[in-house]
Write a protein that holds these residues in place. Structure first.
Motif, PDB file in Angstrom:
ATOM      1  N   HIS A 155       0.827  -1.208   0.000  1.00  0.00           N
ATOM      2  CA  HIS A 155       0.000   0.000   0.000  1.00  0.00           C
ATOM      3  C   HIS A 155       0.869   1.269   0.000  1.00  0.00           C
ATOM      4  N   HIS A 156       1.949   1.255   0.753  1.00  0.00           N
ATOM      5  CA  HIS A 156       2.855   2.398   0.858  1.00  0.00           C
ATOM      6  C   HIS A 156       4.109   2.165   0.011  1.00  0.00           C
ATOM      7  N   ARG A 157       3.975   1.475  -1.109  1.00  0.00           N
ATOM      8  CA  ARG A 157       5.110   1.029  -1.918  1.00  0.00           C
ATOM      9  C   ARG A 157       6.000   2.173  -2.394  1.00  0.00           C
ATOM     10  N   ASN A 158       5.429   3.314  -2.733  1.00  0.00           N
ATOM     11  CA  ASN A 158       6.244   4.420  -3.244  1.00  0.00           C
ATOM     12  C   ASN A 158       7.198   4.936  -2.175  1.00  0.00           C
ATOM     13  N   MET A 159       6.693   5.147  -0.969  1.00  0.00           N
ATOM     14  CA  MET A 159       7.540   5.640   0.110  1.00  0.00           C
ATOM     15  C   MET A 159       8.529   4.566   0.570  1.00  0.00           C
TER      16      MET A 159
ATOM     17  N   GLN B 137       6.455   4.474  -8.084  1.00  0.00           N
ATOM     18  CA  GLN B 137       6.870   5.800  -8.546  1.00  0.00           C
ATOM     19  C   GLN B 137       7.476   6.571  -7.385  1.00  0.00           C
ATOM     20  N   ALA B 138       7.986   7.745  -7.693  1.00  0.00           N
ATOM     21  CA  ALA B 138       8.475   8.621  -6.622  1.00  0.00           C
ATOM     22  C   ALA B 138       7.278   9.007  -5.752  1.00  0.00           C
ATOM     23  N   PRO B 139       7.455   9.041  -4.442  1.00  0.00           N
ATOM     24  CA  PRO B 139       6.327   9.379  -3.568  1.00  0.00           C
ATOM     25  C   PRO B 139       5.911  10.839  -3.688  1.00  0.00           C
ATOM     26  N   ARG B 140       4.656  11.079  -3.406  1.00  0.00           N
ATOM     27  CA  ARG B 140       4.123  12.442  -3.331  1.00  0.00           C
ATOM     28  C   ARG B 140       4.314  12.912  -1.899  1.00  0.00           C
ATOM     29  N   ALA B 141       5.140  13.925  -1.728  1.00  0.00           N
ATOM     30  CA  ALA B 141       5.461  14.383  -0.375  1.00  0.00           C
ATOM     31  C   ALA B 141       5.597  15.902  -0.371  1.00  0.00           C
ATOM     32  N   LEU B 142       4.475  16.592  -0.264  1.00  0.00           N
ATOM     33  CA  LEU B 142       4.497  18.056  -0.252  1.00  0.00           C
ATOM     34  C   LEU B 142       5.302  18.613   0.916  1.00  0.00           C
ATOM     35  N   GLU B 143       5.301  17.906   2.026  1.00  0.00           N
ATOM     36  CA  GLU B 143       6.021  18.397   3.198  1.00  0.00           C
ATOM     37  C   GLU B 143       7.535  18.451   2.963  1.00  0.00           C
ATOM     38  N   ALA B 144       8.025  17.750   1.954  1.00  0.00           N
ATOM     39  CA  ALA B 144       9.455  17.761   1.645  1.00  0.00           C
ATOM     40  C   ALA B 144       9.837  18.886   0.686  1.00  0.00           C
ATOM     41  N   LEU B 145       8.846  19.544   0.086  1.00  0.00           N
ATOM     42  CA  LEU B 145       9.112  20.554  -0.939  1.00  0.00           C
ATOM     43  C   LEU B 145       8.908  21.969  -0.410  1.00  0.00           C
ATOM     44  N   THR B 146       9.785  22.862  -0.860  1.00  0.00           N
ATOM     45  CA  THR B 146       9.636  24.278  -0.530  1.00  0.00           C
ATOM     46  C   THR B 146       9.872  25.114  -1.784  1.00  0.00           C
TER      47      THR B 146
ATOM     48  N   ALA C   1      10.197  14.188 -13.943  1.00  0.00           N
ATOM     49  CA  ALA C   1       9.013  13.611 -13.301  1.00  0.00           C
ATOM     50  C   ALA C   1       9.173  13.602 -11.788  1.00  0.00           C
ATOM     51  N   GLU C   2      10.409  13.618 -11.337  1.00  0.00           N
ATOM     52  CA  GLU C   2      10.678  13.631  -9.903  1.00  0.00           C
ATOM     53  C   GLU C   2      11.839  14.561  -9.603  1.00  0.00           C
TER      54      GLU C   2
END
Length: 169
Positions: A39-43, A67-76, A138-139
């Protein structure tokens, strides 16, 4: 699991039932861990790269992908700027994103809102990375930065402010 073990021990006259119950009690937590990892394969694949090939092999048979995980908290948004193109109704937006995570993350979409002097919205657009740069990745790699420029047409209205929010569609 304890209930399964109790049933297996209580069935003392049936050693086959006891063995099957103990086997089930040991297998169920492993199956649950596999389901959570899938279920959490990307992370999982991003944080522990050694698991990526196993997860891709499993996904090949289950019609899913890693795929690369979606992690808004890591982006600024490291920096941004909005300037008017002289003698035209166009504005040039420059933006730089940084990934603060120790693993690659999926590129987000930018929600750009341009406002006038009264704070009213003049233009609001969602800009995908490929709309900002022809060679948009893409990432965004671990601890990497990415910069791009977009040209926005606002007609005859004057823009005095803007906001940039990141999101995943």
């Amino acid at each position: 699991i304890l209930a399964l073990l109790f049933v297996g021990v209580a069935a003392g006259a049936y050693p086959v039932v006891r063995r099957l119950t103990i086997a089930a009690a040991l297998a169920l937590p492993l199956l649950l861990a596999a389901q959570v990892a899938l279920h959490h394969r990307n992370m999982v694949a991003a944080r522990w790269p050694g698991t990526a090939e196993v997860l891709r092999a499993v996904c090949a048979s289950l019609n899913c992908s890693v795929q690369a995980p979606r992690a808004l908290e890591a982006l600024t948004v490291e920096s941004s700027g909005l300037t008017r193109v002289e003698g035209s109704p166009l504005y040039r937006l420059q933006v730089a994103l940084r990934n603060r995570a120790a693993w690659a993350v999926a590129m987000p979409t930018l929600d750009v809102t341009l406002t006038d002097a009264r704070g009213e919205v003049v233009v609001r657009r969602a800009l995908r990375p490929e709309e900002l740069a022809v060679s948009a990745p893409a990432e965004l790699g671990a601890s990497a930065e990415w910069s791009a420029t977009a040209t926005l047409d606002v007609g005859e209205r004057r823009v005095t402010g803007y906001t940039i929010d990141l999101f995943y569609p």
